[in-house]
Design a protein around this motif. Structure first.
Motif, PDB file in Angstrom:
ATOM      1  N   GLU A 134      13.038 -24.564 -36.336  1.00 49.08           N
ATOM      2  CA  GLU A 134      12.658 -23.373 -35.582  1.00 49.08           C
ATOM      3  C   GLU A 134      13.413 -23.347 -34.264  1.00 49.08           C
ATOM      4  O   GLU A 134      13.926 -24.364 -33.817  1.00 49.08           O
ATOM      5  N   ALA A 135      13.456 -22.175 -33.666  1.00 46.58           N
ATOM      6  CA  ALA A 135      14.109 -22.057 -32.360  1.00 46.58           C
ATOM      7  C   ALA A 135      13.428 -22.980 -31.367  1.00 46.58           C
ATOM      8  O   ALA A 135      12.202 -23.082 -31.339  1.00 46.58           O
ATOM      9  N   LYS A 136      14.228 -23.654 -30.584  1.00 47.17           N
ATOM     10  CA  LYS A 136      13.701 -24.594 -29.602  1.00 47.17           C
ATOM     11  C   LYS A 136      13.325 -23.846 -28.320  1.00 47.17           C
ATOM     12  O   LYS A 136      14.002 -22.906 -27.928  1.00 47.17           O
ATOM     13  N   PRO A 137      12.257 -24.286 -27.668  1.00 50.22           N
ATOM     14  CA  PRO A 137      11.926 -23.673 -26.389  1.00 50.22           C
ATOM     15  C   PRO A 137      12.987 -24.037 -25.344  1.00 50.22           C
ATOM     16  O   PRO A 137      13.663 -25.050 -25.468  1.00 50.22           O
ATOM     17  N   PHE A 138      13.139 -23.183 -24.357  1.00 53.94           N
ATOM     18  CA  PHE A 138      14.105 -23.465 -23.306  1.00 53.94           C
ATOM     19  C   PHE A 138      13.530 -23.064 -21.966  1.00 53.94           C
ATOM     20  O   PHE A 138      12.571 -22.312 -21.880  1.00 53.94           O
ATOM     21  N   ALA A 139      14.155 -23.610 -20.920  1.00 57.96           N
ATOM     22  CA  ALA A 139      13.784 -23.261 -19.547  1.00 57.96           C
ATOM     23  C   ALA A 139      15.021 -23.418 -18.681  1.00 57.96           C
ATOM     24  O   ALA A 139      15.803 -24.345 -18.872  1.00 57.96           O
ATOM     25  N   GLU A 157      13.289 -18.823 -16.006  1.00 56.13           N
ATOM     26  CA  GLU A 157      12.882 -18.282 -17.295  1.00 56.13           C
ATOM     27  C   GLU A 157      12.521 -19.414 -18.219  1.00 56.13           C
ATOM     28  O   GLU A 157      13.171 -20.461 -18.209  1.00 56.13           O
ATOM     29  N   GLU A 158      11.503 -19.203 -19.016  1.00 62.75           N
ATOM     30  CA  GLU A 158      11.062 -20.209 -19.969  1.00 62.75           C
ATOM     31  C   GLU A 158      10.601 -19.529 -21.237  1.00 62.75           C
ATOM     32  O   GLU A 158      10.098 -18.417 -21.204  1.00 62.75           O
ATOM     33  N   THR A 159      10.746 -20.212 -22.358  1.00 57.66           N
ATOM     34  CA  THR A 159      10.113 -19.790 -23.610  1.00 57.66           C
ATOM     35  C   THR A 159       9.317 -20.980 -24.111  1.00 57.66           C
ATOM     36  O   THR A 159       9.598 -22.131 -23.789  1.00 57.66           O
ATOM     37  N   PHE A 160       8.315 -20.690 -24.906  1.00 59.73           N
ATOM     38  CA  PHE A 160       7.463 -21.748 -25.425  1.00 59.73           C
ATOM     39  C   PHE A 160       7.416 -21.660 -26.935  1.00 59.73           C
ATOM     40  O   PHE A 160       7.597 -20.588 -27.519  1.00 59.73           O
ATOM     41  N   SER A 161       7.171 -22.754 -27.556  1.00 54.01           N
ATOM     42  CA  SER A 161       7.048 -22.802 -29.006  1.00 54.01           C
ATOM     43  C   SER A 161       5.791 -22.039 -29.419  1.00 54.01           C
ATOM     44  O   SER A 161       4.767 -22.096 -28.746  1.00 54.01           O
ATOM     45  N   LEU A 162       5.850 -21.335 -30.554  1.00 50.48           N
ATOM     46  CA  LEU A 162       4.724 -20.558 -31.011  1.00 50.48           C
ATOM     47  C   LEU A 162       3.863 -21.335 -32.015  1.00 50.48           C
ATOM     48  O   LEU A 162       3.045 -20.756 -32.707  1.00 50.48           O
TER      49      LEU A 162
END
Length: 163
Positions: A134-139, A157-162
């Motif tokens: 899956e797409a990895k979270p990033f910051a 900016e950050e994304t988190f795993s769903l």
């Protein structure tokens, strides 16, 4: 003077060459007080400046910092960058018209040299797509503070795993 056909032609040719050479010399001579095609350089006093910025992208590992300032004559600064071998390079520098560019370079960490990846092997002509990750979270975050233009901003900016 009286000339025969050949001598008369030779005389006229000599006169023509002499007149052409004089015309070329007159045309090539610069006119007195002729305007220049290039304006004379007007030296401008250097202006002081200062700026700094940084970038830290945890996903790609991009990480660098830079700060520089000048009083208009002497410049000093600092930058730091993450190297591909895992170390961080720090450079402090001073620049002036007498000493030129002088830098103090230091390194943080130990260089890492991982084993090379296996050689590329082409897949079959029409492979089925595989998505096993899956797409990895990033910051990442960055900031700019430019004293000359007044630009001063930062962003994160950050994304988190769903999962």
């Amino acid at each position: 003077m009286h000339f025969s056909g050949y001598n008369e032609l030779h005389f006229h040719l000599q006169v023509f060459v002499l007149v052409a050479a004089l015309a070329a010399a007159v045309a090539a001579a610069p006119a007195p007080d002729a305007p220049s095609y290039h304006p004379e350089y007007q030296y401008k006093e250097p202006k002081p400046f200062a700026y700094d910025y940084f970038v830290s992208d945890h996903y790609t590992g991009t990480n660098f910092v830079k700060k520089e300032e000048s009083d208009g004559h002497n410049t000093q600064g600092y930058y730091s960058v993450a190297l591909p071998d895992g170390r961080i390079q720090h450079v402090k520098y001073v620049v002036d018209k007498y000493g030129g560019y002088n830098a103090e370079v230091t390194y943080e960490g130990e260089a890492q040299y991982p084993e090379p990846a296996p050689a590329y092997k082409p897949a079959s002509h029409h492979p089925e797509p595989k998505y096993n990750e899956e797409a990895k979270p990033f910051a990442y975050d960055y900031a700019v503070n430019d004293h000359y233009s007044g630009a001063n901003f930062a962003n994160k900016e950050e994304t988190f795993s769903l999962k």
